[in-house]
Design a protein around this motif. Structure first.
Motif, PDB file in Angstrom:
ATOM      1  N   GLY B 311       7.503 -51.571 -22.469  1.00 16.33           N
ATOM      2  CA  GLY B 311       6.602 -52.317 -23.339  1.00 16.33           C
ATOM      3  C   GLY B 311       5.286 -52.708 -22.694  1.00 16.33           C
ATOM      4  N   HIS B 312       5.071 -52.384 -21.449  1.00 18.14           N
ATOM      5  CA  HIS B 312       3.803 -52.715 -20.789  1.00 18.14           C
ATOM      6  C   HIS B 312       3.211 -51.448 -20.191  1.00 18.14           C
ATOM      7  N   THR B 313       1.926 -51.462 -19.973  1.00 20.54           N
ATOM      8  CA  THR B 313       1.347 -50.350 -19.237  1.00 20.54           C
ATOM      9  C   THR B 313       1.622 -50.613 -17.771  1.00 20.54           C
ATOM     10  N   ASP B 314       2.671 -50.004 -17.334  1.00 18.96           N
ATOM     11  CA  ASP B 314       3.215 -50.267 -16.015  1.00 18.96           C
ATOM     12  C   ASP B 314       2.328 -49.593 -14.953  1.00 18.96           C
ATOM     13  N   PRO B 315       1.909 -50.308 -13.920  1.00 20.15           N
ATOM     14  CA  PRO B 315       1.061 -49.671 -12.899  1.00 20.15           C
ATOM     15  C   PRO B 315       1.707 -48.458 -12.247  1.00 20.15           C
ATOM     16  N   ALA B 316       3.048 -48.491 -12.111  1.00 19.96           N
ATOM     17  CA  ALA B 316       3.743 -47.355 -11.488  1.00 19.96           C
ATOM     18  C   ALA B 316       3.591 -46.108 -12.357  1.00 19.96           C
ATOM     19  N   LEU B 317       3.708 -46.298 -13.676  1.00 18.47           N
ATOM     20  CA  LEU B 317       3.562 -45.174 -14.596  1.00 18.47           C
ATOM     21  C   LEU B 317       2.129 -44.647 -14.556  1.00 18.47           C
ATOM     22  N   ARG B 318       1.167 -45.581 -14.544  1.00 20.73           N
ATOM     23  CA  ARG B 318      -0.238 -45.193 -14.518  1.00 20.73           C
ATOM     24  C   ARG B 318      -0.550 -44.378 -13.264  1.00 20.73           C
ATOM     25  N   LYS B 319      -0.043 -44.883 -12.142  1.00 23.87           N
ATOM     26  CA  LYS B 319      -0.270 -44.215 -10.860  1.00 23.87           C
ATOM     27  C   LYS B 319       0.354 -42.810 -10.885  1.00 23.87           C
ATOM     28  N   ALA B 320       1.551 -42.717 -11.452  1.00 27.26           N
ATOM     29  CA  ALA B 320       2.251 -41.425 -11.500  1.00 27.26           C
ATOM     30  C   ALA B 320       1.484 -40.426 -12.359  1.00 27.26           C
ATOM     31  N   LEU B 321       1.037 -40.886 -13.539  1.00 27.72           N
ATOM     32  CA  LEU B 321       0.337 -39.964 -14.445  1.00 27.72           C
ATOM     33  C   LEU B 321      -0.999 -39.531 -13.862  1.00 27.72           C
ATOM     34  N   GLU B 322      -1.617 -40.438 -13.132  1.00 25.46           N
ATOM     35  CA  GLU B 322      -2.873 -40.090 -12.466  1.00 25.46           C
ATOM     36  C   GLU B 322      -2.627 -38.982 -11.432  1.00 25.46           C
ATOM     37  N   TYR B 323      -1.577 -39.144 -10.656  1.00 25.67           N
ATOM     38  CA  TYR B 323      -1.246 -38.139  -9.635  1.00 25.67           C
ATOM     39  C   TYR B 323      -0.934 -36.787 -10.289  1.00 25.67           C
ATOM     40  N   MET B 324      -0.205 -36.848 -11.413  1.00 24.32           N
ATOM     41  CA  MET B 324       0.205 -35.612 -12.093  1.00 24.32           C
ATOM     42  C   MET B 324      -0.910 -35.057 -12.971  1.00 24.32           C
ATOM     43  N   ASP B 325      -1.973 -35.830 -13.157  1.00 22.63           N
ATOM     44  CA  ASP B 325      -3.063 -35.489 -14.074  1.00 22.63           C
ATOM     45  C   ASP B 325      -2.518 -35.178 -15.471  1.00 22.63           C
ATOM     46  N   LEU B 326      -1.722 -36.119 -15.972  1.00 24.87           N
ATOM     47  CA  LEU B 326      -1.143 -35.992 -17.312  1.00 24.87           C
ATOM     48  C   LEU B 326      -1.461 -37.260 -18.100  1.00 24.87           C
ATOM     49  N   LYS B 327      -1.409 -37.151 -19.426  1.00 26.82           N
ATOM     50  CA  LYS B 327      -1.725 -38.312 -20.273  1.00 26.82           C
ATOM     51  C   LYS B 327      -0.506 -38.785 -21.041  1.00 26.82           C
ATOM     52  N   GLY B 328      -0.327 -40.096 -21.097  1.00 25.27           N
ATOM     53  CA  GLY B 328       0.730 -40.671 -21.919  1.00 25.27           C
ATOM     54  C   GLY B 328       0.484 -40.308 -23.376  1.00 25.27           C
ATOM     55  N   GLY B 329       1.572 -40.144 -24.125  1.00 30.82           N
ATOM     56  CA  GLY B 329       1.439 -39.854 -25.548  1.00 30.82           C
ATOM     57  C   GLY B 329       1.243 -38.376 -25.867  1.00 30.82           C
ATOM     58  N   THR B 330       1.144 -37.544 -24.833  1.00 32.74           N
ATOM     59  CA  THR B 330       0.973 -36.112 -25.099  1.00 32.74           C
ATOM     60  C   THR B 330       2.281 -35.369 -24.783  1.00 32.74           C
ATOM     61  N   GLN B 331       2.360 -34.129 -25.249  1.00 35.89           N
ATOM     62  CA  GLN B 331       3.546 -33.305 -24.990  1.00 35.89           C
ATOM     63  C   GLN B 331       3.332 -32.443 -23.754  1.00 35.89           C
ATOM     64  N   LEU B 332       4.421 -32.066 -23.125  1.00 38.11           N
ATOM     65  CA  LEU B 332       4.309 -31.138 -21.989  1.00 38.11           C
ATOM     66  C   LEU B 332       4.421 -29.681 -22.446  1.00 38.11           C
ATOM     67  N   LEU B 333       5.016 -29.476 -23.606  1.00 38.20           N
ATOM     68  CA  LEU B 333       5.168 -28.101 -24.114  1.00 38.20           C
ATOM     69  C   LEU B 333       3.806 -27.421 -24.161  1.00 38.20           C
ATOM     70  N   GLY B 334       3.756 -26.205 -23.631  1.00 33.49           N
ATOM     71  CA  GLY B 334       2.498 -25.465 -23.645  1.00 33.49           C
ATOM     72  C   GLY B 334       1.633 -25.719 -22.420  1.00 33.49           C
ATOM     73  N   LYS B 335       2.010 -26.686 -21.591  1.00 31.14           N
ATOM     74  CA  LYS B 335       1.245 -26.995 -20.381  1.00 31.14           C
ATOM     75  C   LYS B 335       1.346 -25.825 -19.393  1.00 31.14           C
ATOM     76  N   LYS B 336       0.191 -25.346 -18.966  1.00 31.84           N
ATOM     77  CA  LYS B 336       0.166 -24.212 -18.041  1.00 31.84           C
ATOM     78  C   LYS B 336       0.726 -24.630 -16.669  1.00 31.84           C
ATOM     79  N   ILE B 337       1.522 -23.770 -16.080  1.00 30.90           N
ATOM     80  CA  ILE B 337       2.094 -24.075 -14.767  1.00 30.90           C
ATOM     81  C   ILE B 337       1.743 -22.954 -13.784  1.00 30.90           C
ATOM     82  N   ASP B 338       1.886 -23.244 -12.495  1.00 31.77           N
ATOM     83  CA  ASP B 338       1.464 -22.285 -11.476  1.00 31.77           C
ATOM     84  C   ASP B 338       2.630 -21.715 -10.663  1.00 31.77           C
ATOM     85  N   TYR B 339       3.627 -22.549 -10.420  1.00 29.18           N
ATOM     86  CA  TYR B 339       4.747 -22.158  -9.560  1.00 29.18           C
ATOM     87  C   TYR B 339       6.074 -22.444 -10.258  1.00 29.18           C
ATOM     88  N   VAL B 340       7.069 -21.629  -9.923  1.00 29.20           N
ATOM     89  CA  VAL B 340       8.434 -21.938 -10.322  1.00 29.20           C
ATOM     90  C   VAL B 340       9.299 -21.789  -9.074  1.00 29.20           C
TER      91      VAL B 340
END
Lengths: 197, 465
Positions: B311-340
């Motif tokens: 229920g809060h914008t948790d700093p840990a979540l914010r920090k994680a999404l920043e590192y991953m360069d991802l946005k809250g509220g969006t889907q991962l489906l279709g996200k281009k990847i480089d390595y498996v």
């Protein structure tokens, strides 16, 4: 092992939750075969950029924060069992880590190296962080005998728990192996009893 | 008298001594060691002038920093080579059996223990590696320890431990299409969080768990540590016994029958109490993927990345999404990847490789994706070749390499470059885990293989019937 009784020191705050042992000491530095020298690599990927230049925003690179007490967010030391994490923190010069929650393996590793993990309540931890925000010089006293942690300026005190056996080990500088070696006859008797089953 | 849990039965049977107001001296049946967390412990023995107390109960392998190519050549990286050489000389000096590079049984310590039948029900097992919890799949108490504790076990075959509390995680029902054991455990961790089970030892129960193969059970127990648990175990049953039957170090002949009769008793009594219980339905589990920087930050593949945490914008979540360069509220489906990366003590067993081969057969990976498969052991590698999986995987563009921990923790040269996205079957998505700046998304072998084929995050359910 080094003895621990009472410590009064300024602190270094790391107000992040879930700091894992890969952050404390990344795996690529685990190739040494001795326990010494890991302090240079403590929080390496937060502390330095890719060229090895210190990041001025990271707390360990800021002159205003110094001391032998590391204060970190909850669930400190989660992840890998690498004791190198405890060695790195100790080697850097910390004697105490304060958090509201520690991962199990890290806690054991710290205690086995004379690094005291002090678990406080979430509210006490937040108090420390906000006081350190205003006053970088704020000191904390950790009194192992009385199991008390005190914010010196405000005189806020909280008790912390430590296993009596581990407490004695820290106070006297004993280690577990000496203790276990003294029980070898009992271990052999135990093995013998298993064989008879 | 109230009944006992399986965990209590095994633990209590191994207590040699109880320190007043202190920890217990726990006897260890099997001790696995590897090159990274053992050298300082061997040094400790030398300083004290003592030997390994029970070398026959200790087994070594080289896995963490070994190269996954040209293992017949000397290791190029000098520090890695020295560490592996130290393991060889230490094992020789202290009389410990070593399945090192070049040995037909070499591999990831948590893969070879079970496949050789060294891991058996009712045992206490430790290793200087947190994923020792893997061995709990056989109904044993297995947990990771630090190097000082490795030295304790060397010196006395015992370790000083405080007994953890008991936790039951019960999963019932049938898994949906495209959902495998990795999804089960990622789902549970996403519900209970990365520190949610600290202080506890888990028993996994329920019809879903019962229906799983040993490989699948190992994947689940392997990641118990990722929710903070000391370990996780599953009561042994016919599936366990069938897996162990005939393995190198499994009991043979009359001894086998005697042991199986003993192992059949290894279960939690009906009236036994746990300190805590959680219940889950298999039907609620989708193929899972992580979006953040700890294994608890996972979602069903078609769900949105959360905007807030509790229920809060948790700093840990914010920090994680920043590192991953991802946005809250969006889907991962279709996200281009480089390595498996398909490998690690979580998902590198023959069943995992078969699962991948089955999905990619006759297809080709996306051109821009670097797809690596690292078998868990020499035996897995050989079996994959015998079954012709190597041909299928290679013609799909996957590189089948030699066994080791590899890009799970990037101790060798198998690393993901800064800023690149890797869908990984390993167990940790911590910042920099697969290399400085690497962005890891944990998933099952199926979901990882699907991403390799399309080149972006894919719902594997669309690829299978």
């Amino acid at each position: 092992m080094e003895k621990f009784t009472t410590l009064i020191s300024t602190c270094v705050p790391l107000p992040y939750e879930d700091i894992d042992t890969d952050q404390i000491i990344p795996a690529r530095f685990l190739k040494a075969t001795t326990r010494e020298g890991f302090g240079d690599k403590l929080f390496c990927d937060w502390r330095y950029d890719e060229t090895g230049k210190p990041d001025p925003d990271f707390v360990l690179n800021q002159d205003k924060y110094k001391g032998s007490i590391l204060v970190a967010g909850k669930n400190f030391g989660c992840g890998s069992s690498r004791e190198h994490a405890a060695w790195a923190i100790h080697d850097f010069g910390f004697k105490v880590v304060i958090s509201s929650f520690f991962a199990d393996i890290f806690k054991n590793n710290a205690l086995n190296n004379g690094l005291l993990p002090v678990q406080v309540t979430e509210s006490f931890l937040n108090n420390i962080f906000s006081i350190l925000d205003d006053d970088h010089e704020a000191q904390i006293k950790v009194d192992l005998e009385n199991e008390e942690v005190t914010l010196m300026e405000s005189n806020l005190t909280e008790n912390f728990e430590i296993n009596p056996y581990k407490k004695l080990c820290l106070q006297k500088g004993y280690d577990d192996i000496d203790f276990l070696l003294s029980k070898l006859e009992q271990v052999e008797a135990f093995e013998f009893s298993l064989m008879k089953v | 008298m109230a009944g006992k849990t399986l965990f209590d039965k095994i633990w209590d049977k191994h207590v040699v001594h109880e320190v007043e107001n202190g920890p217990q001296v726990l006897y260890i049946d099997r001790h696995f060691i590897h090159e990274v967390t053992s050298p300082q412990a061997f040094d400790g023995l030398r300083k004290r002038g003592i030997g390994v107390f029970r070398p026959a109960q200790t087994v070594a392998t080289a896995d963490h920093n070994v190269p996954t190519e040209n293992q017949h050549l000397p290791i190029k990286d000098e520090l890695s080579r020295r560490q592996v050489e130290a393991l060889i000389s230490n094992c020789k000096e202290f009389g410990v059996e070593l399945y090192g590079l070049g040995h037909p049984w070499q591999g990831i310590v948590h893969v070879i223990g079970p496949e050789l039948g060294i891991t058996q029900p009712g045992m206490t097992i430790v290793c200087g590696d947190s994923h020792t919890s893997t061995h709990g799949a056989f109904g044993s108490i297995a947990f990771g320890i630090g190097t000082s504790e490795v030295e304790q076990v060397f010196a006395t075959q015992c370790v000083l431990q405080k007994k953890p509390k008991r936790l039951k995680i019960d999963i019932n029902g049938e898994l949906k299409k495209g959902v495998v054991s990795k999804d089960i455990i990622l789902y549970i961790i996403s519900q209970l969080t990365t520190g949610g089970c600290t202080g506890y030892f888990v028993e996994f129960t329920g019809s879903t768990i019962k229906s799983l193969s040993m490989e699948a059970r190992m994947t689940i127990c392997n990641m118990s540590i990722e929710m903070g648990a000391r370990g996780g175990l599953i009561a042994p049953d016919e599936t366990t016994f069938e897996y162990l039957r005939g393995r190198e170090f499994a009991p043979k002949g009359e001894e086998w029958d005697k042991k199986v009769a003993e192992w059949q008793q290894l279960k939690t009594d009906e009236d036994a109490a746990f300190d805590k219980e959680y219940h889950f339905s298999a039907e609620d589990i989708e193929p899972m993927i992580t979006y953040g920087t700890n294994p608890g930050m996972g979602i069903g593949i078609a769900q949105n990345i959360p905007m807030t945490s509790n229920g809060h914008t948790d700093p840990a979540l914010r920090k994680a999404l920043e590192y991953m360069d991802l946005k809250g509220g969006t889907q991962l489906l279709g996200k281009k990847i480089d390595y498996v990366f398909i490998g690690s003590c979580t998902n590198s067993r023959i069943e995992d490789l078969r699962m991948v081969a089955d999905l990619v057969k006759g297809k080709r990976k996306a051109d821009h994706v670097h797809a690596m498969i690292i078998p868990g052991s020499k035996q897995v590698e050989q079996q994959a070749r015998r079954e012709g999986l190597d041909k299928i995987l290679e013609s799909a563009g996957f590189e089948l390499r030699q066994p080791g921990c590899s890009a799970c923790l990037g101790m060798n040269e198998d690393r993901v470059p800064k800023g690149k996205y890797c869908v990984s079957t390993s167990n940790r998505n911590f910042e920099g885990r697969q290399g400085p700046g690497a962005r890891t998304m944990l998933a099952s072998p199926l979901t990882a293989a699907a991403a390799a084929l399309n080149g972006y995050i894919t719902d594997v359910r669309e690829m299978i019937n």
